[in-house]
Design a protein around this motif. Structure first.
Motif, short mmCIF file in Angstrom:
data_model
loop_
_atom_site.label_atom_id
_atom_site.label_comp_id
_atom_site.label_asym_id
_atom_site.label_seq_id
_atom_site.Cartn_x
_atom_site.Cartn_y
_atom_site.Cartn_z
N ARG A 351 -8.54 -6.95 -3.55
CA ARG A 351 -8.39 -5.50 -3.37
C ARG A 351 -8.84 -4.71 -4.59
NH1 ARG A 351 -3.12 -4.26 -2.63
NH2 ARG A 351 -2.44 -6.34 -3.24
N SER A 352 -9.32 -5.40 -5.62
CA SER A 352 -9.90 -4.70 -6.77
C SER A 352 -11.35 -5.15 -6.91
CB SER A 352 -9.14 -5.05 -8.06
OG SER A 352 -7.78 -4.71 -7.93
N THR A 353 -12.17 -4.28 -7.47
CA THR A 353 -13.58 -4.64 -7.61
C THR A 353 -13.78 -5.58 -8.79
OG1 THR A 353 -14.02 -2.83 -9.12
CG2 THR A 353 -14.25 -2.35 -6.76
N LEU A 354 -14.98 -6.16 -8.84
CA LEU A 354 -15.34 -7.02 -9.97
C LEU A 354 -15.13 -6.28 -11.29
CD1 LEU A 354 -16.71 -9.52 -11.20
CD2 LEU A 354 -18.92 -8.49 -10.63
N ARG A 355 -15.63 -5.04 -11.36
CA ARG A 355 -15.49 -4.27 -12.60
C ARG A 355 -14.03 -4.03 -12.96
NH1 ARG A 355 -19.87 -1.48 -14.58
NH2 ARG A 355 -21.74 -2.13 -13.48
N GLU A 356 -13.23 -3.71 -11.96
CA GLU A 356 -11.81 -3.46 -12.22
C GLU A 356 -11.13 -4.73 -12.73
OE1 GLU A 356 -11.05 0.04 -8.84
OE2 GLU A 356 -10.80 -2.07 -8.30
N MET A 357 -11.46 -5.86 -12.13
CA MET A 357 -10.84 -7.12 -12.57
C MET A 357 -11.23 -7.41 -14.01
SD MET A 357 -8.91 -8.13 -10.21
CE MET A 357 -8.45 -9.72 -9.61
N VAL A 358 -12.50 -7.22 -14.32
CA VAL A 358 -12.97 -7.52 -15.68
C VAL A 358 -12.28 -6.60 -16.69
CG1 VAL A 358 -15.00 -7.50 -17.18
CG2 VAL A 358 -15.15 -8.49 -14.89
N ALA A 359 -12.19 -5.31 -16.34
CA ALA A 359 -11.55 -4.37 -17.28
C ALA A 359 -10.08 -4.73 -17.48
CB ALA A 359 -11.68 -2.94 -16.75
N ALA A 360 -9.41 -5.11 -16.41
CA ALA A 360 -7.99 -5.46 -16.53
C ALA A 360 -7.81 -6.74 -17.34
CB ALA A 360 -7.36 -5.61 -15.14
#
Ligand code: DGT
Ligand code: CA
Ligand code: CA
Ligand code: ZN
Length: 571
Positions: A351-360
């Motif tokens: 439910r999160s994008t690749l970019r969101e996962m990487v930033a988190a």
């Protein structure tokens, strides 16, 4: 197999198909068949026994459903249902089961409010958003709130993560009392057991009355069971018991040690004390009537000649002997982990994008992460084929070009098919940075077949990690029949790693088998299997299991720096 049982399986399939927005004709076919079978005077089991073919001639039952009925009568269950149950996010299935909801409303709530877990549902209901969804209304919102507040699992135990979530605001509330010197959670929460029977709190304070009054005033309690200056007890709205013991500061360590348990651990330690003519109880360590220790746990253990023993080890699984021999493990800590090896994004069922996962992951300080989408056989997760994976590889390469942490590894969680082959071609498998293999379908295979299936998969030279080895869901789905001793032996022989999956309802491997793997020299990895940025914090629950399994950093491959980790993957 009675007709009602067959009908119930078909109804469940219809519900799940409806939940995932399947073809309405297909859904109706299952519902009609369920109704027809339930109302039929003749037992379908009997028809199958005599002349299976005539089933297909019954109204509403074609060849396909007839075949499924024969399967159900012979095996007692329905593969399609098992597959749907694994593929559809379990949170959504829980939501669908809430009285008053059902598949259609659950789908609407999911689509409009992005609710896919019970806690998200609870939040939506409490904040009055739920009744704004078309087809819900205030009456249903109220029913949902009532139903959620009475939720107690059948076993009477809740997940450790749920206990953590319930205890945090309570501690916060209690810290507001004047004069509190120490406040700790003891019992199974402190030992980090995977499920929790009740909460045990312990406090030392200068004003016991003030603390006791504050405890019983906690708005989360549905019932108060005791209200005294040394002990208070209440029941939270979900039926979970909470005990608070209030002791003098000089007894705090002894009480913490006593109420942390486990009983199986503290009883033999008290026997050691008796041999030394000492008495250990929850007030301190006594020689005759003289207190010789009690303020800290270190003092209590030192009084019987033992070093500090981490709470996670206190189960009487050899820790007392190891402590006496000076051979306790230096347990792995969350801060030792440098990466997270399993997560999913919106490219499949995350439910999160690749970019969101990487930033988190960057915010958590990870040096590396692996993106590990499902493969094509898992249709509901929109699992990727070679083409989809190559597209993701390009997206990952673009991120890595920025040379920011974390380094993103290109991975996949490849499905282990029924015969132990993998759901991806060998060329793609060989190219991937990280290959996890795991079982999601045909979970009911007998022990030998299931074990052969998994062993075959981890012998594949491209497979690095066996993910969630038993596929269990705590309180919801039993582990598969797999013989983990054989899997551990195979992993030892091939150098494959075994996962400790940190999802709070998986924790798979569990503490006992993770310890067996460690003892057999098999490497472990701790992963979150996050489907949302918020789940990246589940690494903590994997670390809890590893600590209960006596793991040191050297037993966990993702404590290694990236270069050494990659070398370890190549065996
Ligand atoms: P739970 O609540 O079932 O998840 O597990 P625990 O370990 O939190 O057990 P609980 O709540 O019954 O008791 C908390 C601790 O208090 C336990 O771990 C050890 C201590 N304790 C309770 N009853 C006894 C007892 O009869 N003898 C001894 N030695 N310790 C006890
Ligand atoms: Ca307890
Ligand atoms: Ca208790
Ligand atoms: Zn999986």
């Amino acid at each position: 197999m009675e007709n009602v049982d067959v009908a119930r399986l078909f109804q469940q399939v219809a519900d799940l198909l409806e939940l995932r927005g399947d073809n309405p004709f297909r859904i109706r076919a299952y519902r009609n068949a369920a109704r027809m079978i339930e109302a039929m005077p003749k037992r379908v089991a009997e028809i199958v026994a005599h002349d299976g073919k005539s089933l297909a001639e019954l109204p509403g039952i074609g060849k396909d459903l007839a075949g499924k009925i024969v399967g159900i009568v012979h095996s007692g269950h329905l593969d399609l249902l098992d597959e749907l149950l694994t593929e559809i996010p379990k949170g959504l299935i829980d939501v669908m089961a809430v009285p008053g909801l059902g598949p259609k409303r659950t789908r609407a709530i999911h689509d409009v409010l992005d609710v896919s877990t019970l806690s998200e549902l609870e939040r939506a209901a409490r904040t009055g958003k739920l009744h704004t969804v078309k087809g819900i209304g205030e009456v249903i919102e109220k029913r949902v709130l009532d139903a959620l507040s009475h939720r107690t699992p059948e076993s009477g135990r809740i997940l450790l993560s749920e206990a953590d979530a319930l205890v945090a605001p309570l501690l916060e509330h209690l810290r507001g009392a004047r004069g509190v010197v120490r406040l700790e959670v003891a019992g199974s929460v402190r030992r980090r057991r995977e499920t929790i029977g009740d909460l045990d709190l312990l406090a030392a304070t200068e004003d016991a009355r003030e603390l006791a009054d504050r405890f019983v005033a906690y708005p989360g309690f549905a019932k108060i069971l005791a209200h005294g200056k040394t002990r208070c007890a209440g029941e939270l709205q979900r039926g979970l018991g909470v005990d608070l013991r209030i002791v003098a500061p000089e007894s705090f360590g002894a009480a913490l040690y006593y109420f942390t348990g486990a009983k199986a651990h503290t009883i033999p330690v008290r026997a050691i004390a008796r041999k030394r003519k000492l008495k250990i109880n929850e007030y301190g360590v006594f020689r005759g009537s003289r207190r010789i220790a009690g303020a800290t746990e270190e003092d209590v253990l030192a009084s019987v000649g033992l070093p500090y023993i981490a709470p996670e080890l206190r189960e009487n699984r050899g820790e007392i002997e190891a402590a006496r021999a000076g051979a306790l493990p230096a347990l792995v800590e969350l801060a030792d982990l440098r990466g997270d090896l399993q997560m999913h994004t919106t490219a499949t069922d995350g439910r999160s994008t690749l970019r969101e996962m990487v930033a988190a992951a960057r915010a958590l300080g990870h040096a590396y992460i692996a993106i590990t989408e499902h493969t094509q056989v898992l249709k509901i997760t929109r699992g990727l084929d070679r083409k989809g994976l190559l597209a993701q590889r390009r997206a990952i390469a673009r991120l890595n070009e920025r040379h920011e942490k974390p380094v993103v590894l290109w991975g996949a969680e490849v499905d282990i098919l029924e015969d132990g082959t993998l759901d991806l071609d060998d060329a793609t498998l060989a190219e991937l940075d990280v290959v996890l293999a795991s079982v999601h379908t045909h979970l009911d295979m007998p022990r030998a077949a299931m074990t052969d299936r998994i062993v075959r998969a981890i012998r594949h030279p491209a497979v690095h990690v066996l993910a969630h080895p038993t596929s269990r869901l705590i309180g919801k789905r039993a582990p598969t029949a797999v013989d983990l001793e054989r899997v551990i032996a195979a992993a030892a022989a091939t150098g494959a790693l075994l996962e400790i999956n940190g999802q709070p309802d998986r924790l798979d491997l569990d503490d006992v088998y993770a310890r067996a793997a460690r003892d057999a020299g098999v490497g472990l990895v701790i992963s979150t299997d996050a489907h949302h940025v918020d789940e990246l914090r589940y690494l903590r629950y994997g670390v809890d299991v590893a600590r209960r399994a006596w793991c040191e950093p050297k037993h966990v491959a993702n404590t290694l720096p990236l270069g050494a980790f990659r070398a370890r993957l190549r065996r």
